[in-house]
Design a protein around this motif. Structure first.
Motif, PDB file in Angstrom:
ATOM      1  N   ILE A 116       0.836  -1.206   0.000  1.00  0.00           N
ATOM      2  CA  ILE A 116       0.000   0.000   0.000  1.00  0.00           C
ATOM      3  C   ILE A 116       0.870   1.255   0.000  1.00  0.00           C
ATOM      4  CG2 ILE A 116      -1.632   1.358   1.373  1.00  0.00           C
ATOM      5  CD1 ILE A 116      -2.893  -1.300   2.250  1.00  0.00           C
ATOM      6  N   ALA A 117       1.947   1.244   0.815  1.00  0.00           N
ATOM      7  CA  ALA A 117       2.851   2.401   0.873  1.00  0.00           C
ATOM      8  C   ALA A 117       3.532   2.630  -0.474  1.00  0.00           C
ATOM      9  CB  ALA A 117       3.901   2.185   1.957  1.00  0.00           C
ATOM     10  N   THR A 118       3.969   1.541  -1.088  1.00  0.00           N
ATOM     11  CA  THR A 118       4.623   1.644  -2.389  1.00  0.00           C
ATOM     12  C   THR A 118       3.647   2.132  -3.449  1.00  0.00           C
ATOM     13  OG1 THR A 118       6.041  -0.213  -1.786  1.00  0.00           O
ATOM     14  CG2 THR A 118       5.980   0.388  -4.095  1.00  0.00           C
ATOM     15  N   ASP A 119       2.446   1.575  -3.433  1.00  0.00           N
ATOM     16  CA  ASP A 119       1.433   1.961  -4.403  1.00  0.00           C
ATOM     17  C   ASP A 119       1.050   3.425  -4.241  1.00  0.00           C
ATOM     18  OD1 ASP A 119      -0.226   0.990  -6.555  1.00  0.00           O
ATOM     19  OD2 ASP A 119      -1.932   1.337  -5.239  1.00  0.00           O
ATOM     20  N   MET A 120       1.040   3.912  -3.004  1.00  0.00           N
ATOM     21  CA  MET A 120       0.718   5.313  -2.761  1.00  0.00           C
ATOM     22  C   MET A 120       1.762   6.219  -3.399  1.00  0.00           C
ATOM     23  SD  MET A 120       0.048   7.342   0.832  1.00  0.00           S
ATOM     24  CE  MET A 120       1.741   7.162   1.403  1.00  0.00           C
ATOM     25  N   ALA A 121       3.043   5.856  -3.260  1.00  0.00           N
ATOM     26  CA  ALA A 121       4.116   6.653  -3.846  1.00  0.00           C
ATOM     27  C   ALA A 121       3.994   6.704  -5.364  1.00  0.00           C
ATOM     28  CB  ALA A 121       5.469   6.076  -3.438  1.00  0.00           C
ATOM     29  N   GLU A 122       3.682   5.562  -5.950  1.00  0.00           N
ATOM     30  CA  GLU A 122       3.595   5.493  -7.409  1.00  0.00           C
ATOM     31  C   GLU A 122       2.371   6.259  -7.913  1.00  0.00           C
ATOM     32  OE1 GLU A 122       3.577   1.308  -7.332  1.00  0.00           O
ATOM     33  OE2 GLU A 122       5.767   1.130  -7.379  1.00  0.00           O
ATOM     34  N   PHE A 123       1.275   6.170  -7.168  1.00  0.00           N
ATOM     35  CA  PHE A 123       0.051   6.902  -7.509  1.00  0.00           C
ATOM     36  C   PHE A 123       0.303   8.407  -7.441  1.00  0.00           C
ATOM     37  CE2 PHE A 123      -4.032   8.835  -6.688  1.00  0.00           C
ATOM     38  CZ  PHE A 123      -4.920   8.119  -7.456  1.00  0.00           C
ATOM     39  N   LEU A 124       0.982   8.844  -6.390  1.00  0.00           N
ATOM     40  CA  LEU A 124       1.296  10.270  -6.239  1.00  0.00           C
ATOM     41  C   LEU A 124       2.179  10.756  -7.382  1.00  0.00           C
ATOM     42  CD1 LEU A 124       1.975  10.622  -2.400  1.00  0.00           C
ATOM     43  CD2 LEU A 124       0.169  11.763  -3.701  1.00  0.00           C
ATOM     44  N   GLY A 125       3.125   9.916  -7.792  1.00  0.00           N
ATOM     45  CA  GLY A 125       4.004  10.304  -8.890  1.00  0.00           C
ATOM     46  C   GLY A 125       3.236  10.540 -10.179  1.00  0.00           C
ATOM     47  N   ALA A 126       2.298   9.655 -10.491  1.00  0.00           N
ATOM     48  CA  ALA A 126       1.488   9.819 -11.701  1.00  0.00           C
ATOM     49  C   ALA A 126       0.622  11.074 -11.610  1.00  0.00           C
ATOM     50  CB  ALA A 126       0.619   8.585 -11.916  1.00  0.00           C
TER      51      ALA A 126
ATOM     52  N   VAL B 235       1.612  -1.913 -11.801  1.00  0.00           N
ATOM     53  CA  VAL B 235       2.420  -3.038 -11.319  1.00  0.00           C
ATOM     54  C   VAL B 235       2.286  -3.196  -9.803  1.00  0.00           C
ATOM     55  CG1 VAL B 235       4.797  -3.862 -11.021  1.00  0.00           C
ATOM     56  CG2 VAL B 235       4.044  -2.974 -13.229  1.00  0.00           C
ATOM     57  N   GLY B 236       2.221  -2.086  -9.083  1.00  0.00           N
ATOM     58  CA  GLY B 236       2.053  -2.156  -7.632  1.00  0.00           C
ATOM     59  C   GLY B 236       0.749  -2.815  -7.228  1.00  0.00           C
TER      60      GLY B 236
ATOM     61  N   LEU C 219      21.404   2.745  -3.148  1.00  0.00           N
ATOM     62  CA  LEU C 219      21.728   1.323  -3.080  1.00  0.00           C
ATOM     63  C   LEU C 219      20.787   0.557  -2.152  1.00  0.00           C
ATOM     64  CD1 LEU C 219      23.719  -0.909  -3.855  1.00  0.00           C
ATOM     65  CD2 LEU C 219      25.152  -0.215  -1.944  1.00  0.00           C
ATOM     66  N   GLY C 220      20.506   1.151  -0.991  1.00  0.00           N
ATOM     67  CA  GLY C 220      19.673   0.458  -0.009  1.00  0.00           C
ATOM     68  C   GLY C 220      18.231   0.302  -0.433  1.00  0.00           C
ATOM     69  N   ALA C 221      17.756   1.219  -1.277  1.00  0.00           N
ATOM     70  CA  ALA C 221      16.366   1.139  -1.745  1.00  0.00           C
ATOM     71  C   ALA C 221      16.265   0.441  -3.096  1.00  0.00           C
ATOM     72  CB  ALA C 221      15.770   2.544  -1.845  1.00  0.00           C
ATOM     73  N   THR C 222      17.305  -0.294  -3.462  1.00  0.00           N
ATOM     74  CA  THR C 222      17.304  -0.987  -4.749  1.00  0.00           C
ATOM     75  C   THR C 222      16.193  -2.015  -4.820  1.00  0.00           C
ATOM     76  OG1 THR C 222      19.684  -0.723  -5.083  1.00  0.00           O
ATOM     77  CG2 THR C 222      18.636  -2.535  -6.224  1.00  0.00           C
ATOM     78  N   VAL C 223      16.050  -2.828  -3.786  1.00  0.00           N
ATOM     79  CA  VAL C 223      15.124  -3.951  -3.828  1.00  0.00           C
ATOM     80  C   VAL C 223      13.724  -3.489  -3.448  1.00  0.00           C
ATOM     81  CG1 VAL C 223      14.606  -6.227  -2.917  1.00  0.00           C
ATOM     82  CG2 VAL C 223      16.978  -5.519  -3.240  1.00  0.00           C
ATOM     83  N   MET C 224      12.804  -3.681  -4.359  1.00  0.00           N
ATOM     84  CA  MET C 224      11.402  -3.408  -4.075  1.00  0.00           C
ATOM     85  C   MET C 224      10.746  -4.741  -3.735  1.00  0.00           C
ATOM     86  SD  MET C 224      11.020  -0.197  -4.442  1.00  0.00           S
ATOM     87  CE  MET C 224      11.883   1.197  -5.152  1.00  0.00           C
ATOM     88  N   PRO C 225      10.398  -4.980  -2.470  1.00  0.00           N
ATOM     89  CA  PRO C 225       9.911  -6.305  -2.077  1.00  0.00           C
ATOM     90  C   PRO C 225       8.685  -6.763  -2.842  1.00  0.00           C
ATOM     91  CG  PRO C 225       9.574  -4.682  -0.320  1.00  0.00           C
ATOM     92  CD  PRO C 225      10.456  -4.047  -1.329  1.00  0.00           C
ATOM     93  N   HIS C 226       7.816  -5.819  -3.232  1.00  0.00           N
ATOM     94  CA  HIS C 226       6.588  -6.249  -3.914  1.00  0.00           C
ATOM     95  C   HIS C 226       6.871  -6.870  -5.280  1.00  0.00           C
ATOM     96  CE1 HIS C 226       7.357  -2.263  -5.516  1.00  0.00           C
ATOM     97  NE2 HIS C 226       6.394  -2.374  -6.410  1.00  0.00           N
TER      98      HIS C 226
END
Length: 447
Positions: A136-146, A339-340, A234-241
């Motif tokens: 949900i947090a990841t999807d929120m970021a992507e939604f805000l970007g669009a 994708v999210g 580097l630390g935010a490379t991996v997106m768990p979803h």
């Protein structure tokens, strides 16, 4: 509880997961793939086409709006210094996504399903809760970007842009009814748009290629702040979803029982990963290079937000450059938002063996973003906070992935080589450690 799928407003809120309907395009792809697998000798370039697609969908997470903010800040503040960090991050991403694809091919299950089968029920429920929060947090970021992309391009209120984003992503998600191939094609087109936009930005900004090459061959940092930004990249490379999602995209795409055919499919998927993640890595490099050659070169080292970058590009490089930037942001936000949502569906289906209709999930996950927009919170700051939440979920995806792919009883002939497992463990440990560092630093800065 009924097991009928939810396809009407009056249907059950939760439904058991059913396989997607077969379509003509899917059938044609599978038949073409089976023909290639039965052939002998070195495959031709055209033989790759039926196997390309899953990694392109997964690669969207590596060019999402969160990457825009991090790369722009890194390039504006430190110039070309951190180009090598992006290259290192991308190599790690290639390894992890290859392992995720391999898990789906070898077991016929995605990562969330494997966790459900292998771990105790309380652990599974806990992993599901964490994964849902992260999704949900990841999807929120992507939604805000669009939404931000619509606002910057068309000068409309952010709330209206949010509603427009919701409509567009629901329409894109509707492509799933037509099978996996149409959605893969649309996502690939959006990634191509992002890549072309940043190719144009790189040409317009006229970067110093000598300095870029120097950064690649002589990795270095410059003080604590550059270390923090390097950790952010580097630390935010991996997106768990998308670790969960990629294993789902390959698990039932082309089903074969022959171990030799499985190995061959995996070799094709490695090529898919290299091409897709390579493009994503080049886009990230182009983001940082554009910020370095445009902002850092002109002494604008404090450009840290997406909106500020958009406004600053116009007087420096002309109106066309800011429009190109806005188009790339919009394509990034729409594709990553789709994708999210898909990843969130895979997480629920895998851990609970239940799902909700895709448009209901889309409506539920967009509500936090619309609330953020309605109350007037800063979109870029919200993006950063969402990345902090995302850091919590990384161990829950990365550690099980390495454990499962290193077990012969699960992977059979596709089990990791010992060297691969050793490298994967090192990469996982490094990424988790860096995310913990990033997490504590971010929390301190927020509070």
């Amino acid at each position: 509880m009924s097991s009928k799928p939810l396809n009407k407003l009056g249907g059950n809120f939760f439904s058991r997961c059913l396989p997607p309907p077969s379509t003509a395009s899917d059938d044609a792809t599978v038949l073409a793939a089976q023909k290639v697998l039965k052939g002998k000798g070195k495959p031709a370039l055209g033989d790759l086409l039926p196997f390309l697609g899953p990694a392109f969908i997964a690669s969207v997470a590596y060019v999402d709006p969160g990457n825009f903010a991090t790369n722009i800040q890194g390039g504006a503040e430190f110039g070309y210094l951190l180009v090598w960090v992006i290259i290192a991050s991308n190599l790690m991403a290639m390894l992890i996504q290859a392992l995720s694809a391999k898990l789906g091919i070898a077991t016929g299950h995605n990562l969330a399903e494997m966790c459900r089968e292998q771990f105790p029920r309380p652990v599974v429920w806990g992993m599901w809760v964490v994964s849902e929060v992260v999704a949900i947090a990841t999807d929120m970021a992507e939604f805000l970007g669009a939404a931000l992309g619509f606002t910057l391009l068309f000068h409309i209120p952010l709330l209206i842009s949010g509603l427009l984003t919701a409509v567009c992503t629901i329409l894109l998600l509707g492509l799933q009814r037509r099978g996996f191939r149409p959605l893969e094609a649309v996502i690939t087109v959006l990634i191509t748009i992002i890549a072309l936009c940043y190719l144009l930005e790189s040409i317009i900004s006229r970067p110093d290629w000598g300095q870029i090459g120097l950064s690649v061959v002589t990795p270095r940092l410059d003080g604590t702040e550059s270390l923090l930004l390097a950790v952010g990249i580097l630390g935010a490379t991996v997106m768990p979803h998308v670790i969960f999602l990629h294993s789902s995209l390959t698990q039932k795409r082309i089903i074969v029982d022959d171990p030799a055919h499985q190995k061959r499919i995996y070799r094709f998927e490695i090529i898919d990963v290299i091409i897709a993640m390579g493009i994503a890595g080049l886009v990230n490099m182009a983001m940082l290079i554009m910020a370095a050659s445009t902002f850092h070169t002109n002494g604008l080292t404090n450009v840290a937000s997406i909106e500020e970058a958009y406004r600053t590009l116009r007087p420096l490089l002309g109106n066309a450059s800011s429009k190109i930037f806005g188009i790339s942001l919009l394509a990034s936000g729409l594709s990553s938002s789709v994708v999210g949502t898909m990843a969130g569906q895979v997480v629920m289906q895998g851990f609970l063996k239940r799902s909700i209709h895709i448009w209901i999930r889309r409506l539920v996950t967009m509500l936090p973003a619309l609330i953020v927009i309605a109350i007037g919170l800063d979109p870029t700051r919200t993006l950063v906070i969402s990345q902090v939440v995302l850091s919590f979920g990384i161990p829950f995806a990365l550690v099980p992935l390495v454990i499962f792919t290193s077990q012969r009883k699960l992977m059979k002939n596709l089990v990791n080589h010992r060297i691969t497992t050793a490298i994967a463990c090192t990469v996982a440990g490094l990424i988790i450690a860096l995310n913990l560092y990033l997490l504590t630093s971010a929390i301190q800065s927020i509070f």
